[in-house]
Write an enzyme that holds these catalytic residues in place. Structure first.
Site, PDB file in Angstrom:
ATOM      1  N   LYS A 125       0.921  -1.207  -0.202  1.00 26.94           N
ATOM      2  CA  LYS A 125       0.079   0.094   0.091  1.00 26.94           C
ATOM      3  C   LYS A 125       0.855   1.166   0.076  1.00 26.94           C
ATOM      4  CE  LYS A 125       0.805   1.821   3.215  1.00 26.94           C
ATOM      5  NZ  LYS A 125       2.154   2.381   3.547  1.00 26.94           N
TER       6      LYS A 125
ATOM      7  N   TYR B 249      -4.276   4.239   6.593  1.00 24.87           N
ATOM      8  CA  TYR B 249      -4.745   3.142   7.475  1.00 24.87           C
ATOM      9  C   TYR B 249      -6.156   3.513   8.229  1.00 24.87           C
ATOM     10  CZ  TYR B 249      -0.120   0.712   7.295  1.00 24.87           C
ATOM     11  OH  TYR B 249       1.078   0.086   7.032  1.00 24.87           O
TER      12      TYR B 249
HETATM   13  P1  NDP Z   1      12.644   1.794   1.694  1.00 24.04           P
HETATM   14  O1  NDP Z   1      13.076   2.926   1.119  1.00 24.04           O
HETATM   15  O2  NDP Z   1      13.019   1.118   2.713  1.00 24.04           O
HETATM   16  O3  NDP Z   1      12.893   0.434   0.469  1.00 24.04           O
HETATM   17  C1  NDP Z   1      12.463   0.575  -0.862  1.00 24.04           C
HETATM   18  C2  NDP Z   1      13.390  -0.105  -1.803  1.00 24.04           C
HETATM   19  O4  NDP Z   1      12.970   0.021  -3.031  1.00 24.04           O
HETATM   20  C3  NDP Z   1      14.830   0.208  -1.687  1.00 24.04           C
HETATM   21  O5  NDP Z   1      15.587  -0.246  -0.648  1.00 24.04           O
HETATM   22  C4  NDP Z   1      15.334  -0.257  -3.079  1.00 24.04           C
HETATM   23  O6  NDP Z   1      15.620  -1.544  -2.736  1.00 24.04           O
HETATM   24  C5  NDP Z   1      14.072  -0.050  -3.980  1.00 24.04           C
HETATM   25  N1  NDP Z   1      14.206   0.997  -4.942  1.00 24.04           N
HETATM   26  C6  NDP Z   1      14.138   0.877  -6.117  1.00 24.04           C
HETATM   27  N2  NDP Z   1      14.191   1.952  -6.733  1.00 24.04           N
HETATM   28  C7  NDP Z   1      14.155   2.959  -5.865  1.00 24.04           C
HETATM   29  C8  NDP Z   1      14.232   4.253  -5.852  1.00 24.04           C
HETATM   30  N3  NDP Z   1      14.280   4.893  -7.105  1.00 24.04           N
HETATM   31  N4  NDP Z   1      14.503   4.860  -4.809  1.00 24.04           N
HETATM   32  C9  NDP Z   1      14.015   4.293  -3.683  1.00 24.04           C
HETATM   33  N5  NDP Z   1      14.255   2.921  -3.469  1.00 24.04           N
HETATM   34  C10 NDP Z   1      14.105   2.301  -4.558  1.00 24.04           C
HETATM   35  O7  NDP Z   1      10.937   1.974   1.549  1.00 24.04           O
HETATM   36  P2  NDP Z   1      10.153   0.906   2.550  1.00 24.04           P
HETATM   37  O8  NDP Z   1      10.388  -0.508   2.583  1.00 24.04           O
HETATM   38  O9  NDP Z   1       9.697   1.658   3.693  1.00 24.04           O
HETATM   39  O10 NDP Z   1       8.648   1.002   1.658  1.00 24.04           O
HETATM   40  C11 NDP Z   1       8.446   0.190   0.340  1.00 24.04           C
HETATM   41  C12 NDP Z   1       6.997  -0.047   0.166  1.00 24.04           C
HETATM   42  O11 NDP Z   1       6.344  -0.542   1.316  1.00 24.04           O
HETATM   43  C13 NDP Z   1       6.098   1.352   0.187  1.00 24.04           C
HETATM   44  O12 NDP Z   1       5.094   1.274  -0.854  1.00 24.04           O
HETATM   45  C14 NDP Z   1       5.503   1.559   1.447  1.00 24.04           C
HETATM   46  O13 NDP Z   1       4.459   2.403   1.621  1.00 24.04           O
HETATM   47  C15 NDP Z   1       5.192   0.208   1.666  1.00 24.04           C
HETATM   48  N6  NDP Z   1       5.367  -0.074   3.459  1.00 24.04           N
HETATM   49  C16 NDP Z   1       4.301  -0.595   3.787  1.00 24.04           C
HETATM   50  C17 NDP Z   1       4.269  -0.783   5.412  1.00 24.04           C
HETATM   51  C18 NDP Z   1       3.191  -1.923   5.823  1.00 24.04           C
HETATM   52  O14 NDP Z   1       3.198  -1.930   7.205  1.00 24.04           O
HETATM   53  N7  NDP Z   1       2.273  -2.522   4.813  1.00 24.04           N
HETATM   54  C19 NDP Z   1       5.170  -0.444   6.174  1.00 24.04           C
HETATM   55  C20 NDP Z   1       5.970   0.387   5.228  1.00 24.04           C
HETATM   56  C21 NDP Z   1       6.304   0.302   4.252  1.00 24.04           C
HETATM   57  P3  NDP Z   1      16.857  -2.288  -3.664  1.00 24.04           P
HETATM   58  O15 NDP Z   1      18.061  -1.316  -3.387  1.00 24.04           O
HETATM   59  O16 NDP Z   1      17.037  -3.615  -3.240  1.00 24.04           O
HETATM   60  O17 NDP Z   1      16.555  -1.966  -5.041  1.00 24.04           O
END
Ligand code: NDP
Length: 431
Positions: free
Chosen positions: A170, A255
């Site tokens: 989400k 949420y």
């Molecule tokens: P992060 O920034 O921690 O991780 C996102 C990952 O996406 C990065 O580490 C990277 O992984 C990859 N990525 C690829 N392209 C990009 C870019 N251009 N910029 C940044 N990152 C990129 O985010 P979160 O893990 O916190 O959130 C990810 C998703 O999960 C979002 O949609 C958020 O809303 C959702 N979320 C949901 C939660 C829930 O409880 N359901 C809680 C937290 C987040 P790599 O280096 O491996 O390519």
């Protein structure tokens, strides 16, 4: 059914013990004075343990590894950031019907380190350029998109075109048009699409839904929900409008109003919104900090919600029905959830607390998706559920832009109940 007996262990060869992860010297010191049945048994590759507790107390949680590993659906996790590393990947350890079989990351070294931790072979590591090659991997059934919001659309569409079922974080996308494209792509490819609304699979929230909808408690009049956190000032994607789609509203405020929708089972007919963007704080150059919004439902229920990115992590949910109230604080956290219920019992007003066994929310939602796929059912939280939240988000921003005037949601889904939802999965704790 094979019993796991100590005698069996003593007779095992060194190679067999190594396969069990047990060194011979360690095994030789194990006690053998318990009946063999107490060590459990294995049936069709499933471990079954005897009950730990007397029936007078809580029931034991089901043993975790209930599906043989080879029978589980394989998941490729896309984007190795905070949520993937800290919640989703550990969640596979509690999952019963899925296993992690591939990783997609732009950082090869990170992917290798994570793969080593979870036993994913080097051949099952992908980046964003060769993502589509997932189609050739027979070990992958589901792609779990855990990327920044603006990337959800592209990778959902590509995953569907590669023949994968898609579980997407989400908010589903950053706008209604992208959400529709995701639904269409999955429908065209005849693949299932589920949005990862973990709270709708969480047992306390399920209990809250059942109690709040119970006619004995009267109609729901008012829902009050808050969700916020204090984001680091580091230029992360959440602070970029193009990548996030908005500020606290789309990330954590979602949420609050999603809860108002799943608790009532209704769709709002009208919303209002107000946002603040402190000028002096660089985190809010492009996105809002506080969002305050209301939703009006056809039955007369009103929801008042707030979200923010500049206060200590805090979330709560309170449902005021005619004859009872229900409260969760925290309401949307990964753990430590409890449901408090206030109502009259006999002559007295009472407050009771319902604390269910701890559960892994990410394992539950992944197992729920596996159930939908195996049983060919629409998931409880399909693309249509995420699309409706984006319609609401866009309406709240429209209201905020006009200074808080009510915005109608006419033309969207109407009717009771749960019109944007699929089937309750047949996993324990869902009703
Ligand atoms: P992060 O920034 O921690 O991780 C996102 C990952 O996406 C990065 O580490 C990277 O992984 C990859 N990525 C690829 N392209 C990009 C870019 N251009 N910029 C940044 N990152 C990129 O985010 P979160 O893990 O916190 O959130 C990810 C998703 O999960 C979002 O949609 C958020 O809303 C959702 N979320 C949901 C939660 C829930 O409880 N359901 C809680 C937290 C987040 P790599 O280096 O491996 O390519």
């Amino acid at each position: 059914m094979a019993e796991l007996s100590r005698r069996g262990l003593f007779g095992t060869t060194a190679a067999g013990l190594a396969g069990l992860g047990i060194a011979r010297a360690e095994a030789a010191t194990l006690p053998s004075d318990q009946p063999a049945a107490l060590f459990g048994s294995v049936s069709q590759d499933r471990v079954i343990l005897p009950p730990l507790h007397d029936t007078s107390t809580d029931s034991d949680p089901p043993t975790v590894n209930s599906d043989p590993v080879k029978a589980r659906l394989g998941v490729a996790v896309v984007g190795l950031g905070h949520l993937a590393l800290n919640q989703i990947l550990p969640g596979f350890g509690h999952a019963k019907s899925v296993r992690v079989t591939a990783l997609v990351s732009g950082e090869r070294d990170k992917a290798r380190a994570v793969a080593a931790q979870y036993g994913v072979p080097e051949t099952h590591l992908y980046d964003y350029a060769n993502f589509d090659k997932l189609r050739d991997n027979p070990d992958v059934d589901i792609v779990y998109i855990v990327l920044p919001n603006a990337l959800h659309m592209e990778y959902t569409v590509r995953a569907a075109q590669a023949g994968m079922h898609v579980l997407c974080e989400k908010p589903m996308a950053t706008n209604v048009a992208d959400a529709r494209a995701m639904i269409d792509a999955c429908a065209k490819a005849k693949r299932r699409l589920m949005i990862a609304y973990r709270m709708q699979y969480e047992p306390h929230q399920r209990r809250l839904i059942a109690m709040a909808r119970d006619p004995a408690n009267g109609p729901i009049r008012l829902i009050d929900a808050v969700n916020g956190q204090n984001d680091a000032n580091n230029g992360q994607w959440r602070q970029k409008k193009a990548m996030a789609g908005g500020g606290s509203l789309v990330d954590v405020g979602i949420y609050c109003f999603n809860a108002a929708r799943y608790i009532t089972g209704e769709e709002p007919v009208e919303v209002t919104g107000r946002i603040t963007r402190p000028d002096s704080d660089p985190r809010f150059r492009e996105i809002e900090d506080i969002a305050q919004f209301t939703l009006r439902f056809p039955s007369g229920t009103v929801a008042t919600c707030s979200s923010g990115y500049s206060f200590h992590q805090s979330n709560h949910l309170r449902v005021q029905s005619e004859k009872a109230w229900f409260e969760m604080s925290p309401a949307f956290s990964y753990n430590s959830l409890e449901l408090r219920v206030g109502r009259k019992a006999g002559e007295a007003n009472t407050v009771s607390t319902i604390g269910l066994a701890p559960n892994d929310q990410f394992a539950r939602e992944m197992d729920a998706f596996a159930w939908s796929i195996r049983n060919d059912k629409t998931p409880l939280t399909p693309g249509e559920e995420g699309l409706q939240d984006l319609r609401i988000i866009e309406a709240i921003y429209r209201s905020a832009a006009s200074g808080g005037a009510p915005v109608s949601l006419a033309g969207g889904p109407t009717g009771r109940w749960d019109v944007t939802r699929g089937m309750l999965p047949g996993i324990e704790g869902m009703s």
